[in-house]
Each structure stands twice: as structure tokens, then as C-alpha cells.
Design a protein around this motif. Structure first.
Motif, mmCIF file in Angstrom:
data_model
loop_
_atom_site.group_PDB
_atom_site.id
_atom_site.type_symbol
_atom_site.label_atom_id
_atom_site.label_comp_id
_atom_site.label_asym_id
_atom_site.label_seq_id
_atom_site.Cartn_x
_atom_site.Cartn_y
_atom_site.Cartn_z
ATOM 1 N N ARG A 66 0.856 -1.190 0.000
ATOM 2 C CA ARG A 66 0.000 0.000 0.000
ATOM 3 C C ARG A 66 0.886 1.231 0.000
ATOM 4 O O ARG A 66 1.323 1.686 1.053
ATOM 5 N N HIS A 71 -16.074 0.583 7.601
ATOM 6 C CA HIS A 71 -16.719 -0.520 6.868
ATOM 7 C C HIS A 71 -16.201 -1.849 7.394
ATOM 8 O O HIS A 71 -15.199 -1.901 8.109
ATOM 9 N N ASP A 103 -14.981 -5.611 5.603
ATOM 10 C CA ASP A 103 -14.516 -5.965 4.266
ATOM 11 C C ASP A 103 -15.403 -6.994 3.575
ATOM 12 O O ASP A 103 -15.983 -7.884 4.211
ATOM 13 N N ARG A 118 -6.440 -10.667 7.891
ATOM 14 C CA ARG A 118 -5.387 -9.842 7.278
ATOM 15 C C ARG A 118 -4.257 -9.570 8.261
ATOM 16 O O ARG A 118 -4.486 -9.314 9.440
ATOM 17 N N PHE A 144 -0.811 -7.155 8.681
ATOM 18 C CA PHE A 144 -0.185 -5.926 8.165
ATOM 19 C C PHE A 144 1.214 -5.738 8.744
ATOM 20 O O PHE A 144 1.526 -6.194 9.856
ATOM 21 N N ARG A 167 0.660 4.297 10.821
ATOM 22 C CA ARG A 167 -0.558 4.054 10.048
ATOM 23 C C ARG A 167 -1.700 4.185 11.048
ATOM 24 O O ARG A 167 -1.678 3.522 12.097
ATOM 25 N N TRP A 213 -5.620 3.961 12.187
ATOM 26 C CA TRP A 213 -6.920 3.343 11.926
ATOM 27 C C TRP A 213 -7.959 3.902 12.898
ATOM 28 O O TRP A 213 -7.622 4.341 14.005
ATOM 29 N N HIS A 226 -13.451 -0.921 10.224
ATOM 30 C CA HIS A 226 -12.197 -0.172 10.192
ATOM 31 C C HIS A 226 -12.229 0.889 9.108
ATOM 32 O O HIS A 226 -12.964 0.775 8.120
ATOM 33 N N VAL A 283 -8.922 3.513 7.414
ATOM 34 C CA VAL A 283 -7.541 3.971 7.586
ATOM 35 C C VAL A 283 -7.520 5.474 7.315
ATOM 36 O O VAL A 283 -7.964 5.932 6.270
HETATM 37 C C1 SIN Z 1 -8.907 -1.346 4.431
HETATM 38 O O1 SIN Z 1 -8.940 -2.578 4.425
HETATM 39 O O2 SIN Z 1 -9.966 -0.752 4.409
HETATM 40 C C2 SIN Z 1 -7.592 -0.590 4.428
HETATM 41 C C3 SIN Z 1 -6.731 -0.911 5.574
HETATM 42 C C4 SIN Z 1 -5.323 -0.365 5.402
HETATM 43 O O3 SIN Z 1 -4.852 -0.281 4.262
HETATM 44 O O4 SIN Z 1 -4.675 -0.044 6.407
#
Ligand code: SIN
Ligand code: FE
Length: 311
Positions: free
Chosen positions: A131, A150, A152, A166, A168, A177, A179, A272, A274
Motif C-alpha cells: 500500500r 466498513h 470488508d 489480514r 499488516f 498508520r 486506523w 475499520h 484507515v
Molecule cells: C482497508 O482494508 O480498508 C484498508 C486498511 C489499510 O490499508 O490499512
């Protein structure tokens, strides 16, 4: 037989509004970790268990992502051993990125096999992503925006009630980052179930038309009528993003993931958004509903219960 998980400490951030944050949970029992995740916890490692060399990190930070709207992230597809979404450039860059992402995929695979062994029995490795675009102020169509709360759902890869897990890694050396989360899927379903029509029967087409499905997935288009579970989840994802009052007024928690930290989360349970951050690696696994420790918390079973469905 799986090797027993080595001792490793992590923190859990519960996102259900209980205010519960557990720090330094000893990783001695995989089932405990699975239970945290399935209830809506984020498992957080202050120092990532994954290794990316300094020069590979510098290389990642120098990359440009293809800006086309449909290219949300640079992706590595393990099943095809292929990278997509990188701007046209030097061949050596593509080769190097491929090597880094394939290696990240393997590291996460091996780590989760040990850390969460119940899931590795029947999971499927989905894409790994890089990303590379700053999320703060990122211009996207509303339903694709990452900064709106939202849960996923995949538009082109139905999961039929299996789960989206997921992992990260923030590879940015200087920027967090950030959230935001609100209620879990379980709580959101209670709030909104009477505003959304019930799902169609959950007949599973999982083993049918697999050639057509594989082709559709490869080409990146959607097969309609394929999975009523995925259709409902996608509608719910859109409903939440389009609900301005909810976005503005709902309870919110903020989580900051600093440089070199990692976190693991079921993003179909944990809502979540971001808010900011750039340069994260991520690996998705589709975890079979048969290997869940708390199947009653799976969105599919919560939907069955809420709408009184037997199928
Ligand atoms: C997401 O899944 O909505 C983005 C999460 C991220 O890229 O940190
Ligand atoms: Fe998401």
C-alpha cells in the motif's frame, strides 16, 4: 503435527467498545489468540515478526504505484506467483518487488501456521498487497474509499462465509498508520438488520462452475448470483460507507500502528477505516468456516441467527 507455538508476547485491542486493551499476552495458547481475533480483537506486535532488509525497505519506499482507479494497491497473487499494479518502469524493479512480496507472503504463511495453527488446516492464501499511496486525502470513489468505516467484502472473489484474515506490516520508517474502528460486525448487525433486507438462501456454489469462476476471478469481473452471502456482505459494506449519519455520529476508537509494527485482524468482523499512513505490506488469508474456534461469531452464522435462516 504442528510444532508448538514459541513464546511470543503481543497486545490485543478489543474493538467492541468494552475499552479492553490487553498488553503482553503470552502466546502460549493458539486457541486464546483465535478467540480474541474472532470476537473482534486486533492482535498487535509492537515489533514485527517479519524481516525486510534495510535496502529492501528503501527500495519499497521508492516505488510508484499505478494510479488507475481500479488499482487500489500493488498486489502479489500467490496462486499465479505474479505481481500487479506497479507503474511501468525498469524490469529490475519488477523482479525485485516480486522477490520481496513473494518472500513476505512466505514469511506470513509460516508465521501464522505456527501462531494460529487451527486456521492453517483449511485456509487459502489470498493476495499480498503493498500500500504505497498516502491514505490521508486519497481520492477514490465513495464505495472504494478506505477512510470510511466498513467491514470488508470482496467484489470479485466470493468467500461463501469463509473469513477474511489480514496481517499488516508498517514499513514506513517515520510515519504511523492510523486506523479508526467502531462497533464490530456483530454489533452493527444488531443496529442495522431491520434497515437491510435479509439475504437470499445461503446455497453454496463453492464447488460448482469452478472453471467459469476461476476465469472470472482471473479477469477481475464479478459473477452475479454466485453467493448470496457475499452479495449481502457487499451491500452492507456499501450501506455503511454511504450512511453519512453513521459515519459522523458512531462511537469511534483510534489505533496508531507505528513504524515496524504488525497487526492481525478479521476485517469482516472488525469495522475499520484507515485515516492516514503510507507504505504498508499486507497478506490476506481466507480462513475456512470449519476451522473457526467461535463459529457462532462468524458473520454467516450471525446472519442466520438474526434473520432466522436455516440454510
Ligand atoms: C482497508 O482494508 O480498508 C484498508 C486498511 C489499510 O490499508 O490499512
Ligand atoms: Fe477494508
Amino acid at each position: 503435527m504442528q510444532a508448538p507455538a514459541k513464546s511470543l508476547s503481543y497486545s490485543v485491542f478489543m474493538t467492541d467498545g468494552t475499552g479492553e486493551i490487553r498488553v503482553n499476552v503470552e502466546k502460549s495458547n493458539a486457541e486464546v489468540a483465535c478467540r480474541f481475533l474472532e470476537k473482534g480483537g486486533i492482535i498487535y506486535f509492537e515489533e514485527t515478526p517479519f524481516f525486510i532488509s534495510k535496502s529492501d525497505r528503501e527500495f519499497l519506499l521508492s516505488l510508484k504505484q499505478n494510479k488507475a482507479d481500479h488499482t487500489k494497491n500493488i498486489a502479489y497473487r500467490p496462486a499465479q506467483d505474479r505481481v500487479t499494479g506497479l507503474s511501468k518502469g525498469k524490469v529490475e524493479d519488477t523482479v525485485r518487488l516480486h522477490r520481496i512480496m513473494a518472500d513476505f507472503h512466505k514469511q506470513v504463511y509460516r508465521f501464522l501456521e505456527n501462531f494460529l495453527p487451527p486456521y492453517s488446516e483449511g485456509w487459502k492464501a489470498d493476495f499480498a498487497t503493498f500500500r504505497a499511496i498516502e491514505e490521508h486525502g486519497r481520492k477514490m470513489r465513495l464505495r472504494a474509499r478506505n477512510d470510511l468505516l466498513h467491514v470488508d467484502s470482496f467484489a470479485t472473489r466470493p468467500v461463501y462465509g469463509d473469513r477474511i484474515l489480514r496481517t499488516f506490516l508498517n514499513v514506513n520508517p517515520s510515519q504511523k498508520r492510523v486506523w479508526q474502528t467502531t462497533d464490530t460486525f456483530e454489533q452493527l448487525l444488531k443496529t442495522f438488520s431491520n434497515q437491510i433486507s435479509e439475504p437470499g438462501p445461503f446455497k453454496s456454489n463453492k464447488n460448482k462452475n469452478s472453471l467459469i469462476r476461476a476465469l472470472a476471478q482471473k479477469m477481475g469481473f464479478k459473477l452475479s448470483g454466485e453467493s448470496s452471502y457475499d452479495e449481502w456482505m457487499m451491500n452492507f459494506h456499501n450501506f455503511l460507507k454511504e450512511n453519512a449519519e453513521f459515519q459522523e455520529k458512531c462511537r469511534k476508537d483510534r489505533w496508531e500502528f507505528p513504524a515496524n509494527s504488525s497487526w492481525i485482524v478479521f476485517t469482516d468482523m472488525v469495522s475499520h477505516a484507515v485515516l492516514s499512513g503510507r507504505y504498508a505490506l499486507e497478506q490476506t488469508f481466507i480462513v475456512s468456516q470449519d476451522s473457526l474456534v467461535l463459529p457462532q461469531k462468524a458473520p454467516l452464522n450471525l446472519l442466520r441467527k438474526t434473520y432466522g435462516l436455516n440454510a
